[in-house]
Design an enzyme around this catalytic site. Sequence first.
Site, PDB file in Angstrom:
ATOM      1  N   GLY A  26       0.776  -1.230   0.000  1.00 30.30           N
ATOM      2  CA  GLY A  26       0.000   0.000   0.000  1.00 30.30           C
ATOM      3  C   GLY A  26       0.803   1.274   0.000  1.00 30.30           C
ATOM      4  O   GLY A  26       0.221   2.356   0.145  1.00 30.30           O
ATOM      5  N   GLU A  61       2.108   3.043  -2.290  1.00 31.42           N
ATOM      6  CA  GLU A  61       1.707   4.010  -3.317  1.00 31.42           C
ATOM      7  C   GLU A  61       0.404   4.726  -2.982  1.00 31.42           C
ATOM      8  O   GLU A  61       0.047   5.715  -3.617  1.00 31.42           O
ATOM      9  CB  GLU A  61       1.571   3.315  -4.680  1.00 31.42           C
ATOM     10  CG  GLU A  61       2.878   3.054  -5.383  1.00 31.42           C
ATOM     11  CD  GLU A  61       3.687   1.942  -4.743  1.00 31.42           C
ATOM     12  OE1 GLU A  61       4.919   1.949  -4.869  1.00 31.42           O
ATOM     13  OE2 GLU A  61       3.091   1.059  -4.099  1.00 31.42           O
ATOM     14  N   ASN A  66       9.547   0.581  -0.802  1.00 27.08           N
ATOM     15  CA  ASN A  66       9.813   1.958  -1.202  1.00 27.08           C
ATOM     16  C   ASN A  66       9.081   2.968  -0.325  1.00 27.08           C
ATOM     17  O   ASN A  66       8.269   2.613   0.527  1.00 27.08           O
ATOM     18  CB  ASN A  66       9.373   2.161  -2.656  1.00 27.08           C
ATOM     19  CG  ASN A  66       7.899   1.823  -2.853  1.00 27.08           C
ATOM     20  OD1 ASN A  66       7.543   0.655  -2.961  1.00 27.08           O
ATOM     21  ND2 ASN A  66       7.038   2.825  -2.890  1.00 27.08           N
ATOM     22  N   ASP A 116      11.478   3.931  -6.445  1.00 32.80           N
ATOM     23  CA  ASP A 116      10.749   2.688  -6.174  1.00 32.80           C
ATOM     24  C   ASP A 116      11.694   1.492  -6.202  1.00 32.80           C
ATOM     25  O   ASP A 116      11.338   0.414  -6.655  1.00 32.80           O
ATOM     26  CB  ASP A 116       9.596   2.496  -7.172  1.00 32.80           C
ATOM     27  CG  ASP A 116       8.709   1.308  -6.815  1.00 32.80           C
ATOM     28  OD1 ASP A 116       8.613   0.962  -5.628  1.00 32.80           O
ATOM     29  OD2 ASP A 116       8.124   0.702  -7.733  1.00 32.80           O
ATOM     30  N   LYS A 158      15.574  -4.361  -6.570  1.00 36.37           N
ATOM     31  CA  LYS A 158      15.246  -3.663  -7.808  1.00 36.37           C
ATOM     32  C   LYS A 158      16.379  -2.792  -8.336  1.00 36.37           C
ATOM     33  O   LYS A 158      16.471  -2.538  -9.535  1.00 36.37           O
ATOM     34  CB  LYS A 158      14.012  -2.777  -7.597  1.00 36.37           C
ATOM     35  CG  LYS A 158      12.678  -3.510  -7.645  1.00 36.37           C
ATOM     36  CD  LYS A 158      11.549  -2.486  -7.612  1.00 36.37           C
ATOM     37  CE  LYS A 158      10.184  -3.130  -7.624  1.00 36.37           C
ATOM     38  NZ  LYS A 158       9.103  -2.114  -7.606  1.00 36.37           N
ATOM     39  N   TRP A 201      10.222  -1.217 -12.069  1.00 36.10           N
ATOM     40  CA  TRP A 201      10.091  -2.663 -11.858  1.00 36.10           C
ATOM     41  C   TRP A 201      11.438  -3.333 -11.699  1.00 36.10           C
ATOM     42  O   TRP A 201      11.526  -4.542 -11.542  1.00 36.10           O
ATOM     43  CB  TRP A 201       9.256  -3.308 -12.960  1.00 36.10           C
ATOM     44  CG  TRP A 201       7.796  -3.039 -12.767  1.00 36.10           C
ATOM     45  CD1 TRP A 201       7.096  -3.158 -11.606  1.00 36.10           C
ATOM     46  CD2 TRP A 201       6.867  -2.588 -13.745  1.00 36.10           C
ATOM     47  NE1 TRP A 201       5.788  -2.806 -11.791  1.00 36.10           N
ATOM     48  CE2 TRP A 201       5.611  -2.452 -13.098  1.00 36.10           C
ATOM     49  CE3 TRP A 201       6.946  -2.288 -15.101  1.00 36.10           C
ATOM     50  CZ2 TRP A 201       4.468  -2.029 -13.764  1.00 36.10           C
ATOM     51  CZ3 TRP A 201       5.802  -1.871 -15.758  1.00 36.10           C
ATOM     52  CH2 TRP A 201       4.583  -1.741 -15.102  1.00 36.10           C
ATOM     53  N   TRP A 206       9.604  -9.225  -7.756  1.00 33.01           N
ATOM     54  CA  TRP A 206       9.231 -10.207  -6.734  1.00 33.01           C
ATOM     55  C   TRP A 206       9.491 -11.644  -7.166  1.00 33.01           C
ATOM     56  O   TRP A 206       9.519 -12.554  -6.322  1.00 33.01           O
ATOM     57  CB  TRP A 206       7.747 -10.063  -6.375  1.00 33.01           C
ATOM     58  CG  TRP A 206       6.832 -10.328  -7.543  1.00 33.01           C
ATOM     59  CD1 TRP A 206       6.311  -9.412  -8.395  1.00 33.01           C
ATOM     60  CD2 TRP A 206       6.370 -11.605  -7.999  1.00 33.01           C
ATOM     61  NE1 TRP A 206       5.541 -10.034  -9.362  1.00 33.01           N
ATOM     62  CE2 TRP A 206       5.565 -11.380  -9.134  1.00 33.01           C
ATOM     63  CE3 TRP A 206       6.551 -12.914  -7.560  1.00 33.01           C
ATOM     64  CZ2 TRP A 206       4.944 -12.416  -9.839  1.00 33.01           C
ATOM     65  CZ3 TRP A 206       5.944 -13.959  -8.262  1.00 33.01           C
ATOM     66  CH2 TRP A 206       5.145 -13.700  -9.383  1.00 33.01           C
ATOM     67  N   CYS A 221      -7.650   5.761 -14.019  1.00 31.02           N
ATOM     68  CA  CYS A 221      -7.983   4.465 -14.610  1.00 31.02           C
ATOM     69  C   CYS A 221      -6.772   3.644 -15.062  1.00 31.02           C
ATOM     70  O   CYS A 221      -6.868   2.427 -15.211  1.00 31.02           O
ATOM     71  CB  CYS A 221      -8.895   4.657 -15.822  1.00 31.02           C
ATOM     72  SG  CYS A 221     -10.251   5.815 -15.578  1.00 31.02           S
ATOM     73  N   CYS A 249      -5.210   0.192 -13.537  1.00 30.99           N
ATOM     74  CA  CYS A 249      -5.791  -1.128 -13.802  1.00 30.99           C
ATOM     75  C   CYS A 249      -5.968  -1.414 -15.295  1.00 30.99           C
ATOM     76  O   CYS A 249      -5.742  -2.539 -15.742  1.00 30.99           O
ATOM     77  CB  CYS A 249      -7.149  -1.254 -13.110  1.00 30.99           C
ATOM     78  SG  CYS A 249      -7.055  -1.201 -11.312  1.00 30.99           S
ATOM     79  N   HIS A 250      -6.389  -0.396 -16.044  1.00 31.73           N
ATOM     80  CA  HIS A 250      -6.738  -0.625 -17.445  1.00 31.73           C
ATOM     81  C   HIS A 250      -5.628  -0.240 -18.419  1.00 31.73           C
ATOM     82  O   HIS A 250      -5.827  -0.327 -19.631  1.00 31.73           O
ATOM     83  CB  HIS A 250      -8.020   0.136 -17.795  1.00 31.73           C
ATOM     84  CG  HIS A 250      -9.225  -0.368 -17.059  1.00 31.73           C
ATOM     85  ND1 HIS A 250      -9.891  -1.511 -17.426  1.00 31.73           N
ATOM     86  CD2 HIS A 250      -9.860   0.104 -15.955  1.00 31.73           C
ATOM     87  CE1 HIS A 250     -10.913  -1.714 -16.595  1.00 31.73           C
ATOM     88  NE2 HIS A 250     -10.905  -0.742 -15.691  1.00 31.73           N
TER      89      HIS A 250
END
Length: 722
Positions: free
Chosen positions: A198, A200, A277, A322, A349, A408, A413, A628, A631-632
């Site tokens: 959480g 972010e 992070n 990050d 990372k 990333w 992970w 949006c 997720c999208h």
Amino acid sequence: MNRSGPQRLALGCLAMALSWTPLAFAAGVDGQRIIDADKEPGNWMSHGRTYDEQRFSPLKTIDQSNVSQLGLAWSYKLDLDRGVEATPIVVDGVMYTTGPFSVVYALDARNGQLLWKYDPQSDRNRAGEACCDAVNRGVAVWQGKVYVGVLDGRLEAIDAKTGKRVWSVDTRADTTRSYTITGAPRVVNGKVVIGNGGAEFGVRGYVTAYDAETGRQAWRFYTVPGDPKLPPEDKAMQIASKTWHGDAYVEWGGGGTAWDSFAYDPQLNLLYIGVGNGAMWDPKWRSQAKGDNLFLSSIVAVNADTGEYAWHYQTTPGDAWDFTATQHMILAELPIDGKPRKVLMQAPKNGFFYVLDRETGELLSAKNIVPVNWTKGIDMKTGRPIVDDEAAAYWKDGKRKLVTPAFWGAHDWHPMSYNPQTGLVYIPAHIMSAYYEHVPEAPKRNPFKSVYQLGLRTGMMPEGAEGLLDMAKTWSGKLIAWDPVKQAPAWEVPYITIFNGGTLSTAGNLVFEGSADGRVIAYAAETGKKLWEAPAASGVMAAPITYAVDGEQYVTFMAGWGGAFSTFAGALSLRAGVQPYAQVLTYKLGGTAKLREPAPPADAPKPPPLTANAETVAAGAALYDGNCSQCHGIHAVSGGVLPDLRKLSADKHQMFLGILYGGRVPDGMPSFADNLNPEQVEQVHQYLIKRAHDLQEEGEVWKRFSARPASSSSLADNAPQE
């Protein structure tokens, strides 16, 4: 009566020989049995098989000479086709694993028959509060119970025989904030250990231990300080509070979530925590661009019984990119300067491979595994990176900076493994860069919790298919066999993109890995020669395991494309050429089962006419990216896990306002009624209509972009690259 591990094993074997049922001795695991795991190589009783998290199996029935004879033994289709990241647990012939939204499955490990299923009924309205989709990395087992961290922040214990809930606790320290759990618990000395996610969305990180029998909290270790107006909670927070400045981080929680990696040394009784992070990412808004901000991006050792601080090593002081240190940690004994040392190894990372003395936290060596430009190297006297301000310090001069690796990382992970026979660590690595740009106005905390708040601009992906195709070619992956003593690669195998699967190594001189482009593969552990490959019907991100039942060895891969890469950066993830299709795939020598595959995706429908002007579309684009894209997909290009909003049907276009205001609970979409007014919703709608027309015009390029590439031999060469 308490019995030793060997006594329990003997009794168990006798009972199974007389009358074996899969759940007769369900999850009869304790600490000594995990410590003695090599005496039971047929089981996989903890997340990394052993407390040292090496992910090495002594099984060798399957080896270099016969691995080419592997075939599918059985498969089990999971309920939801979203990201699958779990490491299964196998104990005495029963497999315990998880799928999206923390659903737990108990399967007969011989044939995949479902024994029970437990759905914790995660609050799917809160799925938008998870940075990286509704994924889960697996369970822990202990003395007849199965433990799962639920996406909405609960930790639950399940009866391993019946699949019924025994107890449930809410792990959230502040229920008004967006705490989530995607990581697998560990059980140490009768305590279930779990962190959270959480950062972010503005939370304060911590790790909590709960009594495995009752669920009562035993201890909690905060990873970043709280309100400076209040006394620090303990010695660790006294140390950390001196490295933070101002009080903006209080509003934003500070971050430092421990959302994945743990390891445990039973002899030292130290639990090792990988810390994440900061919140926000930009250190200027988080801590006035001052201080190391402990314990962000750190490895922290604590007493496993009390949670008391022992030592720490910070991989990225004052993290601004990050660069989490939540990545997999491995404990081993290595010859360092001619002497055996008990070490902890991690490839976080930030692009470096670290070897630490796990008793003291002393840095023994560090070397970059991929190209980096944010630092000129590690100062071995201080243990600190030598930050390259010109390349990386975007917050100092306000200029956009291209940083390598990016958010990333060089390794995320996806678990790495260590083979003590070859002395090599097998790392699923990333090659990627992204732009970071300081936002000149201090951001305000958004009460709408399902929106990223980073305090900077990042990515800068182009909208057009041709530009994205060029960018995608610069994002690649590779499997690196890394020598931790020499701090150099022994061999490498290239992949077409990032987010390839975690690894497993075995005494059969094999390394197993799944790929983002939909394959499961075995390599020779010493040379990297590809020895076996089979289709997986979807991208594979999770690490495989191997186990044995009735003298027969199996290898299991959890397949299912999804997670952060395929949602947020959907356009780039299309390069993998796969669809989400979630299933458990288990192989054995001579297996003859048929692989199930998803139906081909439907063609995009014809969009309605675009009626808005350029100003309205531009406003909709900004609102879409802020609300949006998480997720999208950025610029409305989905990786296929969640709906591609450029492909809305005619009825969905008519229902657009109702969908955004009503939410869609089955797939976890929240309502946007408190965040967007009707005029803004229509602006987003018009932007999506514009993007739908773009898709129609660029159709052939997109087909090339997402063409399945698995048939290309260059993606995973038999000949390793020296």
